[in-house]
Design a protein around this motif. Sequence first.
Motif, PDB file in Angstrom:
ATOM      1  N   VAL A 140       1.024  -1.397   0.062  1.00 27.62           N
ATOM      2  CA  VAL A 140       0.305   0.432   0.028  1.00 27.62           C
ATOM      3  C   VAL A 140       0.893   0.826  -0.020  1.00 27.62           C
ATOM      4  O   VAL A 140       0.431   2.012  -0.800  1.00 27.62           O
ATOM      5  CB  VAL A 140      -0.921   0.020   0.903  1.00 27.62           C
ATOM      6  CG1 VAL A 140      -1.882   1.720   1.201  1.00 27.62           C
ATOM      7  CG2 VAL A 140      -2.127  -1.038   0.987  1.00 27.62           C
ATOM      8  N   ASP A 141       2.369   0.841   0.995  1.00 29.70           N
ATOM      9  CA  ASP A 141       3.178   2.075   1.075  1.00 29.70           C
ATOM     10  C   ASP A 141       3.258   2.500  -0.520  1.00 29.70           C
ATOM     11  O   ASP A 141       3.476   3.690  -0.904  1.00 29.70           O
ATOM     12  CB  ASP A 141       3.650   2.171   1.926  1.00 29.70           C
ATOM     13  CG  ASP A 141       3.161   2.687   3.157  1.00 29.70           C
ATOM     14  OD1 ASP A 141       2.635   3.148   3.617  1.00 29.70           O
ATOM     15  OD2 ASP A 141       3.916   2.205   4.374  1.00 29.70           O
ATOM     16  N   ALA A 142       3.977   1.458  -1.184  1.00 27.77           N
ATOM     17  CA  ALA A 142       4.891   1.761  -2.361  1.00 27.77           C
ATOM     18  C   ALA A 142       3.448   2.429  -3.309  1.00 27.77           C
ATOM     19  O   ALA A 142       3.918   3.227  -4.415  1.00 27.77           O
ATOM     20  CB  ALA A 142       5.147   0.033  -2.897  1.00 27.77           C
ATOM     21  N   VAL A 143       2.409   1.715  -3.624  1.00 27.35           N
ATOM     22  CA  VAL A 143       1.631   2.271  -4.314  1.00 27.35           C
ATOM     23  C   VAL A 143       1.554   4.088  -3.954  1.00 27.35           C
ATOM     24  O   VAL A 143       0.996   4.791  -5.263  1.00 27.35           O
ATOM     25  CB  VAL A 143       0.176   1.387  -3.952  1.00 27.35           C
ATOM     26  CG1 VAL A 143      -0.487   1.983  -5.273  1.00 27.35           C
ATOM     27  CG2 VAL A 143       0.472   0.199  -4.645  1.00 27.35           C
ATOM     28  N   LEU A 144       0.882   4.403  -2.968  1.00 30.70           N
ATOM     29  CA  LEU A 144       0.460   5.887  -2.843  1.00 30.70           C
ATOM     30  C   LEU A 144       1.572   6.745  -3.178  1.00 30.70           C
ATOM     31  O   LEU A 144       1.586   8.076  -3.215  1.00 30.70           O
ATOM     32  CB  LEU A 144       0.038   5.913  -1.134  1.00 30.70           C
ATOM     33  CG  LEU A 144      -1.569   4.800  -0.559  1.00 30.70           C
ATOM     34  CD1 LEU A 144      -1.072   5.168   0.590  1.00 30.70           C
ATOM     35  CD2 LEU A 144      -2.360   5.658  -1.888  1.00 30.70           C
ATOM     36  N   ASN A 145       2.948   6.105  -2.906  1.00 30.55           N
ATOM     37  CA  ASN A 145       4.441   7.039  -2.685  1.00 30.55           C
ATOM     38  C   ASN A 145       4.596   6.955  -4.293  1.00 30.55           C
ATOM     39  O   ASN A 145       5.022   8.299  -4.732  1.00 30.55           O
ATOM     40  CB  ASN A 145       5.652   6.182  -2.118  1.00 30.55           C
ATOM     41  CG  ASN A 145       5.699   6.321  -0.947  1.00 30.55           C
ATOM     42  OD1 ASN A 145       4.789   7.410  -0.068  1.00 30.55           O
ATOM     43  ND2 ASN A 145       6.417   5.158   0.164  1.00 30.55           N
ATOM     44  N   GLY A 146       3.769   6.063  -5.461  1.00 28.43           N
ATOM     45  CA  GLY A 146       4.311   6.191  -6.355  1.00 28.43           C
ATOM     46  C   GLY A 146       3.181   6.806  -7.152  1.00 28.43           C
ATOM     47  O   GLY A 146       3.532   8.212  -7.918  1.00 28.43           O
ATOM     48  N   ILE A 147       2.296   6.828  -6.915  1.00 32.63           N
ATOM     49  CA  ILE A 147       0.777   8.099  -6.667  1.00 32.63           C
ATOM     50  C   ILE A 147       1.681   9.123  -6.543  1.00 32.63           C
ATOM     51  O   ILE A 147       1.568  10.274  -7.720  1.00 32.63           O
ATOM     52  CB  ILE A 147      -0.337   7.387  -6.495  1.00 32.63           C
ATOM     53  CG1 ILE A 147      -1.337   6.662  -7.056  1.00 32.63           C
ATOM     54  CG2 ILE A 147      -1.605   8.823  -6.613  1.00 32.63           C
ATOM     55  CD1 ILE A 147      -2.281   5.502  -6.210  1.00 32.63           C
ATOM     56  N   ALA A 148       1.856   9.354  -5.208  1.00 33.92           N
ATOM     57  CA  ALA A 148       2.736  10.751  -5.438  1.00 33.92           C
ATOM     58  C   ALA A 148       3.073  11.659  -5.889  1.00 33.92           C
ATOM     59  O   ALA A 148       3.428  12.479  -5.899  1.00 33.92           O
ATOM     60  CB  ALA A 148       2.890  11.207  -3.096  1.00 33.92           C
ATOM     61  N   GLU A 149       4.428  10.315  -6.214  1.00 34.37           N
ATOM     62  CA  GLU A 149       5.877  11.198  -6.833  1.00 34.37           C
ATOM     63  C   GLU A 149       5.260  11.301  -8.611  1.00 34.37           C
ATOM     64  O   GLU A 149       5.884  11.787  -9.084  1.00 34.37           O
ATOM     65  CB  GLU A 149       6.872   9.598  -6.969  1.00 34.37           C
ATOM     66  CG  GLU A 149       7.497  10.029  -8.041  1.00 34.37           C
ATOM     67  CD  GLU A 149       8.756   9.026  -7.349  1.00 34.37           C
ATOM     68  OE1 GLU A 149       9.250   8.180  -8.916  1.00 34.37           O
ATOM     69  OE2 GLU A 149       9.054   8.193  -6.798  1.00 34.37           O
ATOM     70  N   LEU A 150       4.465  10.163  -9.002  1.00 31.08           N
ATOM     71  CA  LEU A 150       3.757  10.519 -10.621  1.00 31.08           C
ATOM     72  C   LEU A 150       3.115  11.647 -10.748  1.00 31.08           C
ATOM     73  O   LEU A 150       3.299  12.123 -11.431  1.00 31.08           O
ATOM     74  CB  LEU A 150       3.237   9.374 -11.021  1.00 31.08           C
ATOM     75  CG  LEU A 150       4.578   8.252 -11.361  1.00 31.08           C
ATOM     76  CD1 LEU A 150       3.328   6.926 -11.106  1.00 31.08           C
ATOM     77  CD2 LEU A 150       5.155   8.673 -11.975  1.00 31.08           C
ATOM     78  N   ALA A 151       2.246  12.364  -9.392  1.00 31.14           N
ATOM     79  CA  ALA A 151       1.065  13.265  -9.612  1.00 31.14           C
ATOM     80  C   ALA A 151       2.178  14.417  -9.144  1.00 31.14           C
ATOM     81  O   ALA A 151       1.221  16.008  -9.461  1.00 31.14           O
ATOM     82  CB  ALA A 151       0.549  13.330  -8.652  1.00 31.14           C
ATOM     83  N   THR A 152       3.167  14.858  -9.342  1.00 29.91           N
ATOM     84  CA  THR A 152       4.470  16.395  -9.056  1.00 29.91           C
ATOM     85  C   THR A 152       4.060  16.596 -10.418  1.00 29.91           C
ATOM     86  O   THR A 152       3.997  18.189 -10.180  1.00 29.91           O
ATOM     87  CB  THR A 152       5.364  15.418  -8.253  1.00 29.91           C
ATOM     88  OG1 THR A 152       6.090  14.506  -9.495  1.00 29.91           O
ATOM     89  CG2 THR A 152       5.936  15.079  -7.123  1.00 29.91           C
ATOM     90  N   GLY A 153       3.948  16.016 -11.126  1.00 33.09           N
ATOM     91  CA  GLY A 153       3.640  16.659 -12.256  1.00 33.09           C
ATOM     92  C   GLY A 153       2.800  17.334 -12.786  1.00 33.09           C
ATOM     93  O   GLY A 153       1.768  18.010 -13.887  1.00 33.09           O
ATOM     94  N   ARG A 154       1.200  17.568 -11.818  1.00 27.90           N
ATOM     95  CA  ARG A 154       0.246  17.981 -11.335  1.00 27.90           C
ATOM     96  C   ARG A 154      -0.995  17.294 -12.064  1.00 27.90           C
ATOM     97  O   ARG A 154      -1.963  17.349 -11.747  1.00 27.90           O
ATOM     98  CB  ARG A 154      -0.010  19.538 -12.962  1.00 27.90           C
ATOM     99  CG  ARG A 154       1.225  20.614 -11.741  1.00 27.90           C
ATOM    100  CD  ARG A 154       0.649  21.133 -10.978  1.00 27.90           C
ATOM    101  NE  ARG A 154       1.075  22.106 -10.177  1.00 27.90           N
ATOM    102  CZ  ARG A 154       1.512  22.507  -8.838  1.00 27.90           C
ATOM    103  NH1 ARG A 154       0.742  22.077  -7.740  1.00 27.90           N
ATOM    104  NH2 ARG A 154       1.723  23.911  -8.288  1.00 27.90           N
ATOM    105  N   LYS A 155      -0.786  16.524 -12.956  1.00 22.94           N
ATOM    106  CA  LYS A 155      -1.971  15.355 -13.610  1.00 22.94           C
ATOM    107  C   LYS A 155      -1.544  13.985 -12.866  1.00 22.94           C
ATOM    108  O   LYS A 155      -0.245  13.683 -14.067  1.00 22.94           O
ATOM    109  CB  LYS A 155      -2.842  16.048 -14.790  1.00 22.94           C
ATOM    110  CG  LYS A 155      -3.669  15.528 -14.607  1.00 22.94           C
ATOM    111  CD  LYS A 155      -4.386  16.133 -15.940  1.00 22.94           C
ATOM    112  CE  LYS A 155      -6.176  15.816 -16.454  1.00 22.94           C
ATOM    113  NZ  LYS A 155      -6.956  16.912 -17.308  1.00 22.94           N
TER     114      LYS A 155
END
Length: 90
Positions: free
Chosen positions: A30-45
């Motif tokens: 779960v942490d890996a998925v949430l961190n991946g989403i947060a990292e990829l969303a830094t591009g705004r979308k």
Amino acid sequence: MTASNASKTDLIKSVAREMDTADAAAGRAVDAVLNGIAELATGRKLILRGFGTFEVRHKPARTARNVQTGLPVEVAARDVLTFKAARPRA
């Protein structure tokens, strides 16, 4: 439709049951998925096809009101992560 509340622990326990694994391993997943989403969303979308869209939106500073005292409170500007679910396939 009524809202239901869940914690990260509830999500971890659900993933552990689904994967038939220990809570610790599910927690790392779960942490890996949430961190991946947060990292990829830094591009705004971030669009995950078939799942939904995560988008970073800027909220400007504003004056709010403390509901208990009625006094004005300054709220700082901030970025928030929003999510819009994809439409289900027919």
